[in-house]
Design an enzyme around this catalytic site. Structure first.
Site, mmCIF file in Angstrom:
data_model
loop_
_atom_site.group_PDB
_atom_site.id
_atom_site.type_symbol
_atom_site.label_atom_id
_atom_site.label_comp_id
_atom_site.label_asym_id
_atom_site.label_seq_id
_atom_site.Cartn_x
_atom_site.Cartn_y
_atom_site.Cartn_z
ATOM 1 N N GLY A 50 0.820 -1.204 0.000
ATOM 2 C CA GLY A 50 0.000 0.000 0.000
ATOM 3 C C GLY A 50 0.849 1.247 0.000
ATOM 4 N N LYS A 89 1.778 -4.285 8.902
ATOM 5 C CA LYS A 89 2.072 -3.271 7.892
ATOM 6 C C LYS A 89 3.394 -2.602 8.260
ATOM 7 C CE LYS A 89 -1.318 -0.569 6.533
ATOM 8 N NZ LYS A 89 -2.267 0.584 6.474
ATOM 9 N N ASP A 133 -10.388 9.138 3.653
ATOM 10 C CA ASP A 133 -9.874 8.305 2.558
ATOM 11 C C ASP A 133 -10.766 7.079 2.378
ATOM 12 O OD1 ASP A 133 -8.177 7.710 0.467
ATOM 13 O OD2 ASP A 133 -6.672 6.728 1.709
#
Length: 830
Positions: free
Chosen positions: A494, A513, A609
């Site tokens: 990402g 992440k 977002d």
């Protein structure tokens, strides 16, 4: 191999890697082999290791090292390894995309005339060359392969009565993000081939309007040739360059996509003498017939003096690939922003030529011009994994003797490889002791006034973090959960960095992440994510397990979502289509999560977002909103908005927020409205390859909604499965979300109520009609969906005592629904 030679091997490998680091991208795997040579060789400043030092990678029954004298060209072309039987190189690699480059120079050595050699080269999953003969002085074959195992095996198979040879080999990691997504198929706009597992052979790589770009001037060691030899009617084109104006906008093309030298030069229309003339500039390229080809066009508007000045069309083999391309709009209203477009096409039967053309827009004619900066054409493997025509079948050989030799050689080679790699591992650990876990650095920051660089107790583990208020996790525990960030556990990339699947000591699955220092997202987003998710717990928000900032890392650990993103289930991934009921339930779940953000605290939290890629699905396809790095606390009670810089994702961005830079919770509502139509139509929200009126999904869907014909553009898999009243309520909800002004949009609570009602309409039994009557489904309706039966539209809602008239819902849609909402929707969801 002696210790001194091994140390030399390590030193040279390190130098080669450092040379690549200086260029930008750091390849994890970096094999450069000078085949058949007792000494190292060089090419464009890069060091190719002696075949002797890398011989443990090779399994071959015979050792034939060929050489030729002469000082012309690189010394890697002066030696070769010759194979008279099936032989293979086995490279230990990380999983992911790699360049595989094979170098051939047909010289004569003793009885071996290399120009007459005929052979095949294959990997575990692809046939790279078949019945291959080197007819020119020097040939370089370049491939992009997605390696899905921990080893890449390149097998050389001589044709019957012949032999094989190779002068040099490269196996180098490249960014997994370089070849991603689903490019549009030229001539079939509804088809989106999945590129993730495609093997590719580079056929042409061209710097339009610019000079030769050698591999040492490219971060991924590519070579770009000038376009002059491919250009037809050269008098119609002219070149220009302006390297200093190139902008690499975060989220779009980077210098790994193509060098600044490519984006800073272009070929454009030569229309200075007659600005009113309309013509195309065309290039012609040789290709192999019978294959599909992957085209990557590189654009950068270095010719315009202002935004929205250049509009042009793009054609591949006389078919329209894209029309009215406005580069400045595509790159966030940035002039001279680097941008790339990908397409796939099938070459006509029997044709070994393909043409590419650019021409001015026929709609915007104030400044007729067209440009292109770079082009890459890559052959795609066919259904059999072949990148070359020929008779070779993987696993075959010229004789049983060859097979026996290969088996014995492989066994011995494998044993020696184990000993060799074991020695390498021991020496490597000695040299690297004390440096484990080092990463590229960020400036440390603090949360709540305290530094995030404090030491951790030895007893802290991932499984205890749920009782640890500060959510910190030691780096060693994160490495243990991900098997030291094993690339086989990489489940995505990402804007923040790579995401790995991990497992806690108690067997709980997590998503890890890990921040990338080159990412456009950084400290602020990392801190925001921690602060937001540590405050909230809701079944429709992804839960934060913990974070790690040890060794200047930026790592976030979440609950693992088994079914990935909503986006991946809509298009581009080849996953089974979601049913209409599943899509409604997913939208309802996401709406619940956003409604909680907007109302669950004294001050609303605005996600900022909202998009299909940030809505994740668990093993039961329950939706959870994720990625809070851009989230913002909403306005105080006496304020209407928060003034802030515009952030978000193109295509989902609230136009009012974009114009006024005033953020409200209605900005999330707009983005969610785009998601609703994305779920309904199953296509990207921005697709510049489509005709201009179809590029923006929100605008396109609203056009059909206003005509009352939205059913004409819905996902084909839904036809015959949606009740018209359910579609109508869903579409009306999306339409209200996309109102130009926030004040005219519903709250997330109202959106949620309407989506719940759309689901009830889908599940309810219409009075007097059997439940399985297909005439109630959209596939049987005439184009005007609003013309369906206007009889008794009241429905019995399962689980409720009363009857609801559809007209009453329409009357209430524009006002607060809190009282009705509280009776129909439970706070914990369904």
């Amino acid at each position: 191999m002696g210790i001194e030679k091994f140390e030399t091997f390590i030193l040279i490998s390190t130098i080669s890697i450092l040379l690549c680091i200086c260029h930008g991208f750091t390849p994890v795997d970096n094999y450069l082999i000078n085949c058949g040579s007792p000494t190292n060789g060089t090419l464009m400043g890069r060091i190719f290791l002696s075949d002797k030092l890398s011989s443990k990678l090779l399994t071959s029954s015979k050792e034939i090292l060929a050489s030729v004298g002469g000082n012309s060209g690189s010394d890697i072309y002066h030696t070769a390894r010759v194979f008279t039987e099936v032989s293979s190189y086995k490279f230990s690699v990380t999983r992911g995309r790699h360049w595989v480059r094979l170098y051939f120079n047909p010289f004569d050595y003793q009885n071996f005339k290399m120009g007459s050699a005929k052979f095949a080269v294959s990997s575990q999953s692809h046939v790279l060359l078949s019945d291959f003969t080197v007819t020119s002085s020097k040939v370089v074959k370049e491939y992009s392969l997605n390696v899905t195992t921990n080893d890449l095996v390149l097998t050389f198979t001589p044709s019957s009565g012949s032999f094989a040879f190779v002068n040099a080999i490269e196996v180098i990691s490249i960014p997994d993000t370089l070849i991603t997504g689903s490019p549009r198929f030229v001539g079939n706009p509804a088809q989106f081939p999945d590129m993730s597992m495609q093997g590719l052979e580079t056929i042409h790589r061209v710097n339009m309007g610019g000079p030769l770009v050698a591999s040492n001037n490219d971060t991924l060691t590519r070579t770009w040739v000038p376009d002059s030899e491919f250009l037809l009617e050269k008098n119609l084109a002219k070149s220009m360059s302006k390297f200093s104006t190139v902008n690499f906008v975060p989220g779009y093309a980077t210098e790994d996509s193509a060098p600044r030298t490519v984006y800073g030069s272009c070929t454009e229309m030569n229309s200075a003498d007659n600005p009113n003339s309309i013509f195309n500039v065309t290039w012609e390229f040789d290709v192999d017939p019978g294959f599909q080809y992957y085209f990557r066009f590189h654009f950068c508007d270095i010719v315009s003096l202002s935004l929205n000045q250049l509009y042009f069309n793009l054609y591949v083999d006389s078919m329209v690939a894209a029309t009215d391309i406005d580069l400045s709009t595509l790159v966030d209203n940035t002039l001279a922003g680097a941008y790339s477009m990908d397409f796939v096409t099938q070459t006509p039967k029997g044709s070994n030529k393909v043409r590419v053309s650019i021409g001015p827009s026929t709609v915007h004619t104030d400044y007729p011009n067209a440009i292109v900066n770079g082009l890459e054409i890559m052959k795609m493997n066919n259904s059999k994994g072949q990148l070359s025509t020929g008779t070779f079948v993987p696993g075959s050989s010229s004789s049983s003797k060859s097979n026996l030799g290969l088996i014995v050689g492989s066994a011995i080679g494998s044993l020696l490889a184990v000993v060799f790699l074991g020695s390498c591992f021991v020496l490597y650990k000695k040299r690297k002791r004390g440096q484990d876990g080092h990463s590229k650095t960020w400036m440390p920051f603090s949360i709540n006034g305290t530094s995030m660089g404090s030491k951790y107790s030895n007893g802290t583990t991932l499984t205890s973090i749920t009782t640890n208020a500060n959510y910190r996790i030691p780096f060693a525990a994160v490495k243990d959960a991900t098997n030291n960030f094993d690339e086989s556990r990489n489940i995505g990339v990402g804007g923040f960095g790579k995401v790995y699947k991990g497992e806690l000591n108690d067997g709980t699955k997590v998503a890890v992440k890990r921040g990338n220092p080159k990412s456009q997202q950084g400290l602020a987003e990392f801190r925001t994510e921690i602060e937001m998710l540590s405050q909230f717990r809701h079944r429709h928000l992804v839960s934060l397990i913990g974070y790690c900032d040890e060794n200047n890392e930026m790592i976030l650990i979440y609950e693992y979502m088994e079914n990935g993103t909503v986006k991946s289930h809509l298009y581009g991934s080849g996953l089974p289509s979601l049913t209409w009921k599943q899509r409604l339930e997913i939208c309802i779940g996401a709406a619940r999560g956003l409604h909680y953000l907007h109302t669950g605290d004294s001050k609303p939290v605005i996600h900022r977002d909202v998009k299909s890629a940030n809505i994740l699905l668990d093993e039961n396809f329950m939706a959870k909103v994720a990625d809070f790095g851009l989230s913002k606390t909403g306005p105080e009670l006496d304020q209407t908005h928060v003034s802030t810089a515009v952030k978000g994702s193109f295509g989902y961005l609230d136009p009012e927020y974009f114009r006024r830079q005033q953020l409200t919770d209605k900005s999330d509502v707009y983005s969610f409205g785009v998601v609703l139509f994305e779920v309904l139509c199953a296509r990207p929200v921005i697709d510049p390859t489509l005709p201009r009126e179809m590029v923006n999904l929100a605008e396109w869907a609203m056009k059909w909604q206003k005509k009352g014909q939205l059913d004409q553009i819905i996902d084909q898999s839904l036809r015959g499965n949606i009740r018209p009243d359910s579609l109508r309520k869903f579409a009306e909800t999306g339409e209200k979300c996309l109102a130009d002004y926030g004040v005219d949009r519903p709250s997330m609570g109202d959106v949620l109520w309407n989506l719940e009602y759309a689901l009830q309409l889908q599940e309810a039994v219409i009075d007097g009609e059997p439940e399985d009557n297909s005439t109630n489904m959209i596939g049987e309706l005439p184009p005007q969906i609003n013309n369906f039966s206007q009889g008794d539209t009241s429905v019995n809602v399962p689980g409720t005592a009363g009857r609801f008239e559809e007209s009453s819902i329409d009357d209430l849609s524009g006002v607060s629904m809190s009282k009705v909402f509280s009776q129909l929707v439970k706070s914990e969801g369904r």
